[in-house]
Enzyme design. Structure first.
Site, PDB file in Angstrom:
ATOM      1  N   SER A 145       0.810  -1.372  -0.423  1.00  0.00           N
ATOM      2  CA  SER A 145      -0.339   0.299  -0.151  1.00  0.00           C
ATOM      3  C   SER A 145       0.988   1.244  -0.282  1.00  0.00           C
ATOM      4  CB  SER A 145      -0.673  -0.395   1.466  1.00  0.00           C
ATOM      5  OG  SER A 145      -1.518   0.937   1.266  1.00  0.00           O
ATOM      6  N   TYR A 158      -2.331  -1.294  10.655  1.00  0.00           N
ATOM      7  CA  TYR A 158      -2.275  -1.552   8.617  1.00  0.00           C
ATOM      8  C   TYR A 158      -0.940  -0.536   8.213  1.00  0.00           C
ATOM      9  CZ  TYR A 158      -4.237  -1.184   4.372  1.00  0.00           C
ATOM     10  OH  TYR A 158      -4.412  -1.804   2.656  1.00  0.00           O
TER      11      TYR A 158
HETATM   12  P1  NAD Z   1     -11.712  -6.185  -0.032  1.00  0.00           P
HETATM   13  O1  NAD Z   1     -12.139  -5.727   1.383  1.00  0.00           O
HETATM   14  O2  NAD Z   1     -12.105  -6.183  -1.228  1.00  0.00           O
HETATM   15  O3  NAD Z   1     -10.679  -7.667  -0.195  1.00  0.00           O
HETATM   16  C1  NAD Z   1      -9.834  -8.376   0.412  1.00  0.00           C
HETATM   17  C2  NAD Z   1     -10.229  -9.720  -0.095  1.00  0.00           C
HETATM   18  O4  NAD Z   1      -9.223 -10.982   1.064  1.00  0.00           O
HETATM   19  C3  NAD Z   1     -11.314 -10.163   0.386  1.00  0.00           C
HETATM   20  O5  NAD Z   1     -12.255 -10.897  -0.579  1.00  0.00           O
HETATM   21  C4  NAD Z   1     -11.928 -11.434   1.430  1.00  0.00           C
HETATM   22  O6  NAD Z   1     -12.091 -12.424   1.858  1.00  0.00           O
HETATM   23  C5  NAD Z   1     -10.122 -11.813   1.778  1.00  0.00           C
HETATM   24  N1  NAD Z   1      -9.383 -11.754   2.722  1.00  0.00           N
HETATM   25  C6  NAD Z   1      -9.350 -11.739   3.875  1.00  0.00           C
HETATM   26  N2  NAD Z   1      -8.509 -11.970   5.379  1.00  0.00           N
HETATM   27  C7  NAD Z   1      -8.385 -13.488   4.497  1.00  0.00           C
HETATM   28  C8  NAD Z   1      -7.733 -13.867   4.545  1.00  0.00           C
HETATM   29  N3  NAD Z   1      -6.708 -13.898   5.895  1.00  0.00           N
HETATM   30  N4  NAD Z   1      -7.073 -15.171   4.210  1.00  0.00           N
HETATM   31  C9  NAD Z   1      -7.957 -14.707   2.962  1.00  0.00           C
HETATM   32  N5  NAD Z   1      -8.578 -14.168   2.357  1.00  0.00           N
HETATM   33  C10 NAD Z   1      -8.794 -12.779   3.224  1.00  0.00           C
HETATM   34  O7  NAD Z   1     -10.872  -5.245  -0.492  1.00  0.00           O
HETATM   35  P2  NAD Z   1      -9.156  -5.048  -1.918  1.00  0.00           P
HETATM   36  O8  NAD Z   1      -9.304  -3.479  -1.245  1.00  0.00           O
HETATM   37  O9  NAD Z   1      -9.308  -5.449  -2.449  1.00  0.00           O
HETATM   38  O10 NAD Z   1      -7.770  -4.611  -0.518  1.00  0.00           O
HETATM   39  C11 NAD Z   1      -6.731  -5.586  -1.776  1.00  0.00           C
HETATM   40  C12 NAD Z   1      -5.518  -5.366  -0.878  1.00  0.00           C
HETATM   41  O11 NAD Z   1      -4.950  -4.165  -1.388  1.00  0.00           O
HETATM   42  C13 NAD Z   1      -5.233  -5.751   0.672  1.00  0.00           C
HETATM   43  O12 NAD Z   1      -4.162  -6.009   1.166  1.00  0.00           O
HETATM   44  C14 NAD Z   1      -5.382  -4.060   1.046  1.00  0.00           C
HETATM   45  O13 NAD Z   1      -4.371  -3.822   2.030  1.00  0.00           O
HETATM   46  C15 NAD Z   1      -4.730  -3.223   0.167  1.00  0.00           C
HETATM   47  N6  NAD Z   1      -5.171  -2.273  -0.787  1.00  0.00           N
HETATM   48  C16 NAD Z   1      -5.901  -1.880  -0.920  1.00  0.00           C
HETATM   49  C17 NAD Z   1      -6.272  -0.273  -0.851  1.00  0.00           C
HETATM   50  C18 NAD Z   1      -7.817   0.537  -0.917  1.00  0.00           C
HETATM   51  O14 NAD Z   1      -7.684   1.461  -1.605  1.00  0.00           O
HETATM   52  N7  NAD Z   1      -8.508  -0.687  -1.504  1.00  0.00           N
HETATM   53  C19 NAD Z   1      -5.228   0.997  -0.645  1.00  0.00           C
HETATM   54  C20 NAD Z   1      -3.957   0.206  -0.920  1.00  0.00           C
HETATM   55  C21 NAD Z   1      -3.405  -0.956  -0.694  1.00  0.00           C
END
Ligand code: NAD
Length: 254
Positions: A145, A158
Site C-alpha cells: 500500500s 495496517y
Molecule cells: P477487499 O476487502 O475488497 O478484498 C480483500 C479480499 O481479501 C476479500 O475477498 C477478503 O475475503 C479477502 N481476505 C481477507 N482476509 C483474508 C484471509 N485471512 N485469507 C484470505 N483472504 C482474505 O479489499 P481490497 O481493497 O481489494 O484490498 C486488497 C489488498 O489491497 C489488501 O491487501 C489491501 O490492504 C490492499 N490495498 C487496498 C487499497 C484500497 O484503497 N482499496 C489501497 C492500498 C492497498
C-alpha cells in the site's frame, strides 16, 4: 492488438473474491494466465472462477485463510498438483483493521491485522518460494500500500504491516535474485473496492479529503492495480526485483 502478458503462466491470487484480487483474476485471465484463486469467501471466489471458465479461461478456487500456515501450504500444493508448477503469485489478501491511534489500538486488532497482512504474506512467500526454487524460477508480487511507503495517522497496525510487506519483499528479492525468481510489491493509493466503500460508509475516511490529497483528484480502479501487478509478474519486468511500485495517482510523490 493487446499483448497477453501472462500467456500460459500458472498464477495464484490470494484475496481473489473481492476488490483488487477479483479484478486481478479477470485481468490476469485476459492476459492468458491459468489461475488458482484463494480467499476465505468461498461463494464469491467460486463465482469468479466459474465466470473465468465460462469465458474460456482456466481458474480453480481454493478456500484458504492466509494467516493459517497449513491452509497456505495446501493452497500451493493444490496449484502444483493441478498444473505441475507455480509461475507466479499475487499475495493480495488483506484487511484494514480497526481505526484508532496507537494508544487506542487493541492488542487483538494489532494481532489480527498483522496476522493477515504481514504473516499472511510471509506464509504465502515461504511456500511459493520453496516451489519456485524447486522448479528454478518464478515471480511474486505482494500487495502492500502507499501506507507501506509513508505514514497514515490512526491506522497503526495496517501501516506497520504494510511497511513490513515492503521490507519482506526486499529481503526475499535479495535472497533469490540469482535463482530466476523476482519479488516485487505494488503499493496502491486509494482504490475503489468494497474495502474502501466500507471505510467511506463507516465515516473512517471522507472521499473529499482523499481527493484533495490525491494529485489526480480521483480514486484508482482495481483494474489499474491489476495491470501493474500483471506487468511485474510478466517477463516484461525481467530486470525488476525488490521494487515497491506505487500505483497511487502520485500520492507518494507529494
Ligand atoms: P477487499 O476487502 O475488497 O478484498 C480483500 C479480499 O481479501 C476479500 O475477498 C477478503 O475475503 C479477502 N481476505 C481477507 N482476509 C483474508 C484471509 N485471512 N485469507 C484470505 N483472504 C482474505 O479489499 P481490497 O481493497 O481489494 O484490498 C486488497 C489488498 O489491497 C489488501 O491487501 C489491501 O490492504 C490492499 N490495498 C487496498 C487499497 C484500497 O484503497 N482499496 C489501497 C492500498 C492497498
Amino acid at each position: 492488438m493487446t499483448t497477453r502478458l501472462l500467456e500460459g503462466k500458472i498464477i495464484a491470487i490470494t484475496g481473489a473474491s473481492s476488490g483488487i484480487g477479483q479484478a486481478s483474476a479477470f485481468v490476469f485471465a485476459g492476459h492468458g494466465a491459468k489461475l488458482v484463486l484463494a480467499d476465505v469467501n468461498e461463494q464469491d471466489g467460486e463465482a469468479a472462477a466459474r465466470k473465468i471458465r465460462d469465458s474460456g479461461g482456466d481458474a480453480a478456487f481454493v478456500r484458504a485463510d492466509v494467516s493459517d500456515a497449513r491452509a497456505v501450504e495446501a493452497l500451493v500444493a493444490r496449484a502444483v498438483e493441478r498444473h505441475g508448477r507455480l509461475d507466479g503469485a499475487f499475495n493480495n489478501a488483506g484487511i484494514d483493521g480497526a481505526p484508532g491511534t496507537v494508544a487506542e489500538c487493541s492488542q487483538e486488532n494489532w494481532d489480527r491485522t498483522l496476522a493477515v497482512n504481514l504473516t499472511g504474506v510471509f506464509l504465502c512467500m515461504k511456500h511459493e518460494l520453496a516451489q519456485m526454487l524447486k522448479q528454478g524460477g518464478g515471480a511474486i508480487v505482494n500487495n502492500a500500500s502507499v501506507a507501506g511507503l509513508i505514514g497514515v495517522a490512526a491506522l497503526p497496525a495496517y501501516v506497520a504491516a504494510k511497511h513490513g510487506v515492503v521490507g519482506l519483499t526486499k529481503a526475499a528479492a535479495l535472497e533469490v535474485a540469482t535463482q530466476g525468481i523476482r519479488v516485487n510489491a505494488v503499493c496502491p493509493g486509494p482504490i475503489r473496492t468494497p474495502m474502501m466503500d466500507h471505510a467511506l460508509r463507516a465515516g473512517l475516511v471522507k472521499e473529499e479529503d482523499m481527493l484533495s490529497m490525491e494529485p489526480m483528484r480521483r480514486l484508482g480502479s482495481p483494474e489499474e492495480v491489476a495491470e501493474a501487478a500483471a506487468f511485474l509478474l510478466s517477463d516484461r519486468a525481467s530486470f525488476m526485483t525488490g521494487h515497491a511500485m506505487a500505483v497511487d495517482g502520485g500520492w507518494a510523490a507529494w
